[in-house]
Write an enzyme that holds these catalytic residues in place. Structure first.
Site, mmCIF file in Angstrom:
data_model
loop_
_atom_site.group_PDB
_atom_site.id
_atom_site.type_symbol
_atom_site.label_atom_id
_atom_site.label_comp_id
_atom_site.label_asym_id
_atom_site.label_seq_id
_atom_site.Cartn_x
_atom_site.Cartn_y
_atom_site.Cartn_z
ATOM 1 N N TRP A 1 0.872 -1.208 0.209
ATOM 2 C CA TRP A 1 0.108 -0.152 -0.021
ATOM 3 C C TRP A 1 1.088 1.250 -0.043
ATOM 4 O O TRP A 1 0.373 2.180 -0.813
ATOM 5 C CB TRP A 1 -0.965 0.019 1.090
ATOM 6 C CG TRP A 1 -1.819 -1.095 1.127
ATOM 7 C CD1 TRP A 1 -2.026 -2.172 2.017
ATOM 8 C CD2 TRP A 1 -2.876 -1.363 -0.052
ATOM 9 N NE1 TRP A 1 -2.944 -3.096 1.478
ATOM 10 C CE2 TRP A 1 -3.563 -2.575 0.224
ATOM 11 C CE3 TRP A 1 -3.291 -0.632 -1.166
ATOM 12 C CZ2 TRP A 1 -4.617 -2.942 -0.525
ATOM 13 C CZ3 TRP A 1 -4.428 -1.341 -1.842
ATOM 14 C CH2 TRP A 1 -4.936 -2.508 -1.609
ATOM 15 N N ASP B 1 -2.097 6.784 6.257
ATOM 16 C CA ASP B 1 -2.939 5.712 5.640
ATOM 17 C C ASP B 1 -3.130 4.887 6.976
ATOM 18 O O ASP B 1 -2.150 4.017 7.253
ATOM 19 C CB ASP B 1 -2.407 5.203 4.544
ATOM 20 C CG ASP B 1 -3.354 4.045 3.839
ATOM 21 O OD1 ASP B 1 -4.384 3.837 4.618
ATOM 22 O OD2 ASP B 1 -3.141 3.424 3.031
ATOM 23 N N LYS C 1 -11.954 -1.804 6.630
ATOM 24 C CA LYS C 1 -11.206 -2.748 7.602
ATOM 25 C C LYS C 1 -11.863 -2.721 8.859
ATOM 26 O O LYS C 1 -11.905 -3.776 9.620
ATOM 27 C CB LYS C 1 -9.765 -2.390 7.445
ATOM 28 C CG LYS C 1 -9.349 -2.219 6.045
ATOM 29 C CD LYS C 1 -9.021 -3.656 5.167
ATOM 30 C CE LYS C 1 -8.498 -3.521 3.840
ATOM 31 N NZ LYS C 1 -7.700 -2.545 3.404
HETATM 32 C C1 LIG Z 1 -7.293 -1.800 2.084
HETATM 33 C C2 LIG Z 1 -6.241 -0.874 2.172
HETATM 34 C C3 LIG Z 1 -6.030 0.330 1.152
HETATM 35 C C4 LIG Z 1 -6.796 0.219 -0.265
HETATM 36 O O1 LIG Z 1 -8.026 0.767 0.092
HETATM 37 P P1 LIG Z 1 -9.146 0.881 -0.733
HETATM 38 O O2 LIG Z 1 -10.312 1.473 -0.026
HETATM 39 O O3 LIG Z 1 -9.343 -0.410 -1.395
HETATM 40 O O4 LIG Z 1 -8.866 1.906 -1.917
HETATM 41 C C5 LIG Z 1 -4.939 1.072 1.427
HETATM 42 N N1 LIG Z 1 -4.243 1.190 2.444
HETATM 43 C C6 LIG Z 1 -4.129 0.030 3.234
HETATM 44 C C7 LIG Z 1 -3.314 0.044 4.488
HETATM 45 C C8 LIG Z 1 -5.182 -0.605 3.044
HETATM 46 O O5 LIG Z 1 -5.184 -1.848 4.215
#
Ligand SMILES: *Cc1c(COP(=O)(O)O)cnc(C)c1O
Length: 361
Positions: free
Chosen positions: A102, A170, A194
């Protein structure tokens, strides 16, 4: 229906009471005899949902004055782009800590739109640790981090705040799992799917007075000021993901908020990691000091027992623990909504496997 123990990495487990309330609102929301899916986002009933969701985020995370809380679309993947457009000066550069898949996707957007520096990376060891003790060039417009690496099972324990350098995170896979200091960050973003709700909305927590300083022309939908000015209602918001996220936050608050969940999450993670370390048939893949409390990655020490293990966890009602293809083995995602009972079921299955092969544990 028999109980399924859902270890899916994302979209992932939601609390059962939340799901029940969410399903009721699809048929009859707030006793309006209308579905939440068929009313105006500007109706007073939905505006109350948005206001409540924002207020709960502020309360649960202790968000200081001067920050806005937004529920937008586009996923965390759009957050990679939003970061660059809203924080990288026209001829500036963004610094990135590269801790996994990511992070790589995030830094790619900075490369596409401007200049990017990787300040440290753990790709030399397939991202099984968190680099520490790096320095960030003083001319960087921001440092971007991924607080929890969903795929590789690592988590940043000591947030690398860097004096005056803006910090952007993030937090898709560990938001609301532990105490954070929002004032350490210029911006936090997280996809809902998540630890908060269904896919379809992305939470942003951003410090207002840092926006509008890049000299860039930002497309309207990607300019966070657009959404701050309209309270996340510039266009039709993803009403249902926001509603379910609100229910999750109500559940979290009612049970004791971050202080409660952080303790529970630690207990859950300890239970599973202790078994991985004690059981001769299993081995963790992440460096011990950087182990994630959300995504527990592990492999078998003897591939000959794989068929047995896979059969046993299937029979125990366990779902979603196959590892990501970049790591192999297994990944147990143990987000906020996962009850400790499900982890006991997994741990017992691991013990039974060792017993079957007469290995003391
Ligand atoms: C799942 C995830 C993403 C991607 O998220 P989307 O909403 O599918 O774009 C980005 N960063 C992390 C750390 C993730 O676990």
């Amino acid at each position: 229906m028999s109980k399924v123990h859902n270890f899916s990495a994302g979209p992932s487990i939601l609390n059962q009471e939340v799901l029940k309330k969410a399903s009721e609102a699809v048929v009859n929301f707030n006793n309006l005899n209308l579905s939440i899916l068929e009313i105006s986002h500007r109706s007073k009933d939905f505006v109350a949902v948005m206001d409540n969701a924002v207020a709960l985020v502020k309360e649960i995370l202790n968000v200081p004055e001067g920050y806005s809380v937004l529920f937008l679309q586009g996923g965390a993947s759009t957050g990679f782009l939003t970061t660059v457009l809203n924080f990288m000066k026209e001829n500036g550069n963004g610094a990135y800590l590269n801790t996994g898949a990511w992070s790589k996707k995030a830094l790619k957007e900075a490369e596409n739109l401007g200049k990017m520096n990787v300040v440290a990376s753990s790709d030399d060891k397939n991202f099984n640790y968190i680099p520490k003790g790096f320095t960030v060039p003083s001319d960087a417009d921001y440092l971007h981090i991924t607080t929890n690496n969903t795929i590789f099972g690592t988590q940043i324990k000591d947030i690398p705040t860097q004096g005056n350098t803006l910090l952007i995170a993030d937090m898709s896979s560990d938001i609301f799992s532990r105490k954070i200091n929002v004032s350490d960050y210029a911006m936090i973003y997280a996809g809902a799917q998540k630890n908060m709700g269904p896919a379809g909305t992305t939470l942003y927590i951003v410090k207002d007075d840092l926006l509008g300083q890049t000299g860039r022309n930002i497309p309207t939908m990607l300019d966070l000021r657009t959404h701050i000015a309209k309270g996340s209602m510039f266009n039709t918001p993803p009403v249902y993901p926001i509603y379910v996220s609100m229910l999750t936050l109500e559940w979290l608050k009612a049970n004791g908020g971050i202080e409660w969940i952080e303790k529970v999450n630690q207990e859950k993670a300890d239970l599973l990691y202790n078994e991985i370390d004690a059981n001769p048939l299993f081995e963790g893949t992440a460096a011990k000091e950087d182990r994630s409390n959300m995504n527990v990655t592990f492999v078998l020490t003897n591939e000959d027992v794989k068929n047995d293990f896979d059969r046993m966890w299937n029979e125990a009602g366990i779902s979603g623990i196959n590892g990501h293809r970049d790591v192999g083995g297994y990944r147990a995602s143990i987000y906020n909504a996962m009850p400790i009972e499900s982890i006991h079921v997994l741990v017992n299955t691991m013990k039974q496997l060792a017993n079957k092969y007469d290995l003391v544990n």
